[in-house]
Design an enzyme around this catalytic site. Structure first.
Site, PDB file in Angstrom:
ATOM      1  N   GLU A 164      75.613  53.192  46.375  1.00  0.00           N
ATOM      2  CA  GLU A 164      76.713  53.095  45.417  1.00  0.00           C
ATOM      3  C   GLU A 164      76.811  51.671  44.871  1.00  0.00           C
ATOM      4  O   GLU A 164      77.109  51.467  43.690  1.00  0.00           O
ATOM      5  CB  GLU A 164      78.044  53.515  46.052  1.00  0.00           C
ATOM      6  N   LYS A 193      89.004  55.097  51.955  1.00  0.00           N
ATOM      7  CA  LYS A 193      88.549  55.730  53.203  1.00  0.00           C
ATOM      8  C   LYS A 193      88.616  54.773  54.386  1.00  0.00           C
ATOM      9  O   LYS A 193      88.534  55.214  55.536  1.00  0.00           O
ATOM     10  CB  LYS A 193      87.128  56.269  53.030  1.00  0.00           C
ATOM     11  N   PHE A 207      77.511  65.855  48.704  1.00  0.00           N
ATOM     12  CA  PHE A 207      76.261  66.456  49.141  1.00  0.00           C
ATOM     13  C   PHE A 207      75.776  67.434  48.070  1.00  0.00           C
ATOM     14  O   PHE A 207      76.556  68.174  47.481  1.00  0.00           O
ATOM     15  CB  PHE A 207      76.465  67.223  50.452  1.00  0.00           C
ATOM     16  N   HIS A 255      83.522  55.549  46.218  1.00  0.00           N
ATOM     17  CA  HIS A 255      83.399  56.652  47.170  1.00  0.00           C
ATOM     18  C   HIS A 255      83.402  56.067  48.579  1.00  0.00           C
ATOM     19  O   HIS A 255      84.074  56.592  49.462  1.00  0.00           O
ATOM     20  CB  HIS A 255      82.125  57.447  46.886  1.00  0.00           C
TER      21      HIS A 255
END
Length: 411
Positions: free
Chosen positions: A313, A334, A397, A302
């Site tokens: 994580e 990302k 979230f 992630h």
């Protein structure tokens, strides 16, 4: 017996390319998509940078009338789905449309429509609010518009689990085909939330990076990471039951073999500090595939670039894989495209499929040095190597955890 599910088509609209080919070439180049926000004046905002989609024209993918009845998140979804459908070679005139479904999720929907019409409400009164506000705004319209555009009359769903939306959408599509509810699913995620209220809201959470250096704003796993960078775009894939794909002579990119979920049940924004929720999702995916933990050698994390996510994580990977964690390559897409929220997991799924197909694990771009406790292999450099499985994580979230496991295709 659960049916086998394969990937036969892919499409992408991203900050570093508006097609699978352009996106993948940018990934291999280590290209970053960050720059000053151009959609509105950021003078009073702490956050100045985002990962915007560039040179996108909705009319390249749909007629102008249809485009006018879609907000950007829907336009991105239909554009990515069009590429995926064309890539798959599916001819819907030869298919039972009730055996072809759609699961394209969005975490937020259209903040643009809400902002625009709310301003009208305040300035001109309720009678001036546009009649299409609701169908333009609500997040399920990505799935709705994709279904309409491609005549997908089977199961049509919109999974909304914040930043886990894309992965959950693909995972639920995988399950749908496994258990015989469809033969084809067009699946993925889409998002376009680089707006004044979007940036202000995430900034108020102190979730966004305030760096003004595009090369040092989205730096997952780096000791100097300061938050995520908002991205936008869409990732859509065509999933198909194996025998159905073979019967029509489809090319097969990879096989989906495992899907795992969990909830942290801990905090509305922070992951569980011990990583137990995310660890459970990963192990559930591995167990679903019927393989050993030691078979996993690559994880697309992630990896948002926030302090808590990357640390927790890391703990989750160590908890799930024990001593074997040291042997797993871990990267974050990302680092190049930012955080696409509801589209993140879908674009990262596409990345994993391409990496499997080409035997290449991309670097976590910009990563220089990690702090104490962050001691796994986060891929400072890219590597060309054969690997069989790719595990992709998404954490949202609300405590939503989703992991999906992809395998190089073998008969």
């Amino acid at each position: 017996m659960k049916r086998r599910v394969v990937v036969t088509g892919m499409g992408a609209i991203t900050p570093i390319g508006n097609s699978i080919q352009d996106f993948w070439e940018s990934i291999k180049e280590g290209k970053i998509g960050f720059g000053p926000i151009s959609y509105f004046d950021t003078t009073e905002y702490k956050c100045k940078l985002a990962a915007q989609v560039k040179d996108f024209q909705a009319s390249d993918y749909m007629d102008k009338k249809a485009a006018r009845r879609m907000e950007p998140f829907c336009q991105f979804a239909v554009a990515a789905a069009k590429e995926a459908m064309e890539d798959s070679g599916l001819d819907m005139t030869k298919e039972d449309p009730y055996r072809a479904g759609c699961a394209v999720g969005s975490g937020i929907g259209s903040l643009q429509a809400m902002e625009r019409e709310h301003a009208k409400l305040l300035e001109k009164g309720p009678s001036r609010v546009g009649p299409l506000l609701v169908p333009l705004m609500i997040s399920n319209m990505a799935a709705g518009n994709v279904s309409i555009a491609f005549q997908l009359k089977g199961k049509s769903i919109n999974v909304v689990t914040a930043c886990a939306t894309g992965t959950h959408s693909i995972g639920e599509s995988f399950r749908t085909i496994q258990y015989g509810d469809a033969d084809i699913m067009v699946a993925g995620g889409t998002e376009s939330s680089i707006t004044p209220i979007g940036i202000a809201g995430f900034s108020a959470l102190t979730a966004l990076s305030t760096s003004t250096d595009p090369a040092r704003c989205s730096i997952p796993f780096d000791k100097d990471r300061s938050g995520f960078v908002m991205g936008e775009g869409a990732g859509v894939v065509v999933l198909e039951e194996l025998e159905h794909a073979k019967a029509r002579g489809a090319k097969i990119y990879a096989e989906v073999v495992g899907y795992g979920c969990s909830s942290d049940a801990y905090h509305i924004t922070s992951p569980a500090e011990d990583g137990s929720g995310a660890a459970t999702a990963m192990l559930n995916a591995v167990q679903d595939a019927g393989i050993a933990k030691e078979d996993i050698t690559y994880i697309n994390a992630h990896g948002t670039g926030t302090h808590h996510n990357d640390l927790f994580e890391t703990r989750a990977i160590k908890l799930a894989f024990g001593d074997h964690a040291d042997k797993i390559k871990i990267n974050s897409t990302k680092s190049m495209v930012g955080h696409l929220l509801g589209a993140a997991g879908a674009v990262e799924f596409v990345t994993c499929v391409k990496e499997l197909c080409e035997g290449y694990i991309h670097p976590t771009v910009g990563l220089q040095e990690c702090e104490e406790g962050m001691d796994l292999d986060y891929c400072k450099e890219g590597s060309h190597e054969h690997f069989t499985y790719a595990l992709s994580n998404s954490l949202g979230f609300g405590g939503h955890n989703a992991s999906i496991l992809i395998k190089s295709f073998e008969e």
